[in-house]
Design a protein around this motif. Structure first.
Motif, PDB file in Angstrom:
ATOM      1  N   ARG A   1       0.841  -1.197   0.000  1.00 37.18           N
ATOM      2  CA  ARG A   1       0.000   0.000   0.000  1.00 37.18           C
ATOM      3  C   ARG A   1       0.882   1.255   0.000  1.00 37.18           C
ATOM      4  N   LYS A   2       0.392   2.296  -0.681  1.00 33.47           N
ATOM      5  CA  LYS A   2       1.121   3.569  -0.641  1.00 33.47           C
ATOM      6  C   LYS A   2       0.781   4.288   0.665  1.00 33.47           C
ATOM      7  N   VAL A   3       1.801   4.717   1.396  1.00 32.20           N
ATOM      8  CA  VAL A   3       1.535   5.483   2.620  1.00 32.20           C
ATOM      9  C   VAL A   3       1.772   6.983   2.399  1.00 32.20           C
ATOM     10  N   ILE A   4       2.563   7.299   1.388  1.00 33.26           N
ATOM     11  CA  ILE A   4       2.737   8.706   1.000  1.00 33.26           C
ATOM     12  C   ILE A   4       2.529   8.799  -0.509  1.00 33.26           C
ATOM     13  N   GLU A   5       1.711   9.752  -0.912  1.00 32.69           N
ATOM     14  CA  GLU A   5       1.542  10.016  -2.345  1.00 32.69           C
ATOM     15  C   GLU A   5       1.662  11.522  -2.553  1.00 32.69           C
ATOM     16  N   VAL A   6       2.640  11.905  -3.307  1.00 33.71           N
ATOM     17  CA  VAL A   6       2.790  13.319  -3.655  1.00 33.71           C
ATOM     18  C   VAL A   6       2.471  13.434  -5.143  1.00 33.71           C
ATOM     19  N   ASP A   7       1.552  14.323  -5.462  1.00 38.63           N
ATOM     20  CA  ASP A   7       1.105  14.414  -6.848  1.00 38.63           C
ATOM     21  C   ASP A   7       1.249  15.849  -7.348  1.00 38.63           C
ATOM     22  N   ARG A   8       2.162  16.038  -8.274  1.00 40.38           N
ATOM     23  CA  ARG A   8       2.358  17.304  -8.981  1.00 40.38           C
ATOM     24  C   ARG A   8       2.466  18.502  -8.037  1.00 40.38           C
ATOM     25  N   LEU A   9       3.339  18.366  -7.060  1.00 41.85           N
ATOM     26  CA  LEU A   9       3.520  19.426  -6.064  1.00 41.85           C
ATOM     27  C   LEU A   9       4.452  20.508  -6.606  1.00 41.85           C
TER      28      LEU A   9
ATOM     29  N   GLY B   1      -0.965  21.079  -6.297  1.00 43.92           N
ATOM     30  CA  GLY B   1      -0.501  19.725  -6.036  1.00 43.92           C
ATOM     31  C   GLY B   1      -1.176  19.116  -4.831  1.00 43.92           C
ATOM     32  N   LYS B   2      -0.882  17.861  -4.598  1.00 45.08           N
ATOM     33  CA  LYS B   2      -1.579  17.119  -3.562  1.00 45.08           C
ATOM     34  C   LYS B   2      -0.577  16.293  -2.754  1.00 45.08           C
ATOM     35  N   VAL B   3      -0.746  16.273  -1.438  1.00 41.93           N
ATOM     36  CA  VAL B   3       0.079  15.399  -0.598  1.00 41.93           C
ATOM     37  C   VAL B   3      -0.869  14.507   0.196  1.00 41.93           C
ATOM     38  N   LYS B   4      -0.759  13.195  -0.002  1.00 40.63           N
ATOM     39  CA  LYS B   4      -1.594  12.255   0.752  1.00 40.63           C
ATOM     40  C   LYS B   4      -0.718  11.433   1.676  1.00 40.63           C
ATOM     41  N   LEU B   5      -1.069  11.449   2.970  1.00 40.40           N
ATOM     42  CA  LEU B   5      -0.365  10.613   3.942  1.00 40.40           C
ATOM     43  C   LEU B   5      -1.372   9.614   4.488  1.00 40.40           C
ATOM     44  N   LEU B   6      -1.018   8.353   4.478  1.00 37.90           N
ATOM     45  CA  LEU B   6      -1.880   7.300   5.017  1.00 37.90           C
ATOM     46  C   LEU B   6      -3.301   7.440   4.463  1.00 37.90           C
TER      47      LEU B   6
END
Lengths: 265, 280
Positions: free
Chosen positions: B21-29, B78-83
């Motif tokens: 599973r991805k725990v960190i996803e950084v998208d186009r920051l 951009g987007k930062v997703k944690l957990l």
């Protein structure tokens, strides 16, 4: 000759920066109140132990120097009052000027200046150092609100302890002035105190204590805002500490004048 | 030498990592300080149980990226997703809940100088939980022990060496049993032996606690030792983000310059450089 455009640019920049600081101070003030009132509901209460520790540091630890200053001010006022009223042969009315000026003006202002120098500078230096050491960042990433953890206890402590110190200064100043006046006029000390209590109204005392509370808010916010704005290392800490004291004292004097204007006329 | 640098014995395979599973996803920051663009179109992910090392020269944007990842800077474009939580879309309470599940150890420790080491480690427990004092003591002592600091809890931060300060900071970062730990320059300012011990600690923590770790570092040897994947930033852009072997063998000249500590500016004949300085 200096470039006038640069001059106006400087004025504009400083005005914008001043407004920015005022806005930040306002946000800090309301956030601290918010956390004080609602923190326990969010399971992040303002810690009573931290608040008491700040009250002891700001208030109780300042008692010796506060007592010395208050007694000195009382004696100074007594000396000046006897001298100036002596011109008209009205020395026996010295207690009126002493009582009113101590309770309404001198106690809150002198305590404000003392605490701005003693605790306001310490608040600014502490926060600035914490900022440089990334301790504020550490609080934020732990999910601990820095306003709740650092600002609210100090603000509460200052708002509570400043009126207490002003009240203590009232008592010490009036007693010190009373000892001098009664000795100079060959009057009984009891009679002096009696006259003083007759002339003072409850409103006069509240006037002074209210101002002291306001000065407490000023000292806390100026200290915190300056501490938060630190740039650079140790030199930056020194700079914001000095700035915090100068700004606090200036704002205390200006607020005192505005308060007096609004409530005394 | 190569084997020394490859001592992350439990390094999971690429397939194994990709299945997690991805725990960190950084998208186009993207991020800019005023007119100066610091991060350009950063996209990366970190998987469960993975150690990702973010490297780059000074001013490459790695600290700014870290500050975005730990929530100290809100993502603008951009987007930062944690957990699985989009940090930009969380309210105050949700953000607080998320922060309880991550731990951060700062470059210089950021321990509170007025508290003892044990009190520092206990601070998140005291402020964010309703645990009894005794339970907090036990938990803090456990984490101090894991970080080889048992018996040092009573000391003040000023009494600690650089390595102990870093370990105390890590103990505080893991005291809430987070799923995700961020370490900012853990080996900076440490001698090689202490730095290597710290690397071992990071690997031990990942294996024992099954946490994902993001390390921002300058230290190439340390990165090769602990990383499952390495991301290299250059002037705010991702130069490469890949498995350790792929980074090591990358044909990209700038990657190789960084890995071998070569710099275009320094890579000049000193005599020639001095002659140019003298205006000859």
């Amino acid at each position: 000759m200096a470039n006038p455009a640069k001059f106006f640019e400087q004025i504009g920049r400083r005005t914008a920066s001043g407004l920015d600081e005022m806005g930040y101070a306002t946000v800090l003030f309301f956030e601290a109140i918010y956390w004080t009132l609602t923190g326990w509901r969010q399971r992040q209460p303002v810690r009573i132990a931290a608040t008491f520790a700040a009250m002891v540091e700001i208030g109780v630890a300042a008692l010796p120097i506060a007592t010395l200053l208050a007694a000195t001010i009382g004696l100074m006022l007594a000396i000046q009052s006897l001298y100036s009223l002596g011109i008209f042969g009205a020395e026996q009315y010295a207690f009126i000027g002493i009582a009113l000026s101590v309770v309404r003006e001198f106690s809150p202002m002198i305590m404000g200046i003392l605490i701005a120098g003693r605790s306001g500078s310490a608040i600014a230096a502490r926060l600035a150092t914490m900022n440089i050491n990334q301790e504020i960042d550490a609080l934020q990433v732990m999910g601990i609100n820095p306003n709740r953890f650092l600002v609210a206890p100090v603000l509460i402590a200052l708002v509570v302890m400043m009126p207490c110190l002003a009240m203590w200064a009232n008592i010490v100043s009036i007693l010190a002035a009373g000892l001098y006046v009664s000795a100079e006029l060959n009057q009984s000390f009891g009679a002096y105190l009696n006259d003083t209590l007759d002339v003072l109204k409850v409103d006069d005392v509240w006037h002074g204590l209210g101002k002291a509370g306001l000065f407490g808010i000023i000292i806390a916010l100026v200290g915190v805002v300056n501490g938060s704005m630190v740039k650079g290392g140790a030199e930056g800490v020194g700079r914001v500490t000095t700035r915090s004291v100068v700004l606090s004292v200036t704002l205390i004097v200006v607020a005192d004048m505005i308060f007096a204007y609004l409530t005394t006329r | 030498m190569a084997t020394d640098l490859m001592s992350n014995g439990n390094r999971p395979s690429a397939e194994d990592i990709a299945a997690r599973r991805k725990v960190i996803e950084v998208d186009r920051l993207d991020f800019a300080f005023g007119a100066r663009q610091v991060l350009f179109d950063i996209s990366l992910d970190v998987r469960e149980g993975e150690i990702m090392v973010v490297m780059g020269g000074s001013g490459s944007g790695k600290t700014t990226l870290l500050r975005h990842l730990v929530g100290l800077m809100p993502p603008q474009p951009g987007k930062v997703k944690l957990l699985d939580k989009d940090m930009g879309a969380l309210n105050r309470r949700q953000l607080l809940d998320l922060k309880r599940r991550i731990g951060v150890a700062f470059q210089f420790g950021a321990l509170f100088s007025s508290l003892t080491v044990a009190e520092n480690v206990k601070l998140p427990l005291r402020e964010l939980t309703d645990l009894e004092e005794r339970t907090m003591d036990i938990m803090a002592n456990m984490k101090l022990e894991v970080c080889n600091l048992s018996g040092f809890g009573h000391l003040m931060p000023a009494d600690l060496s650089g390595g102990m300060m870093k370990r105390a900071s890590i103990a505080r970062a893991i005291v809430m049993d987070p799923k995700l730990v961020f370490l900012d320059e853990p080996s900076s300012g440490l001698d090689p032996a202490v730095s290597s011990a710290l690397d071992d600690l990071i690997l031990k923590l990942r294996d024992a606690m099954d946490i994902s770790v993001v390390v921002v570092s300058h230290d190439i040897e340390s990165a090769f030792k602990i990383a499952d994947r390495i991301t290299i930033l250059d002037k705010g852009r991702i130069l490469i983000s890949d498995r350790v072997d792929a980074v090591r063998n990358s044909p990209n000249e700038r990657v190789q310059n960084l890995l071998h500590r070569r710099s275009e500016q320094i890579d000049v004949d000193p005599t020639e450089y001095l002659r140019r300085l003298a205006g000859d």
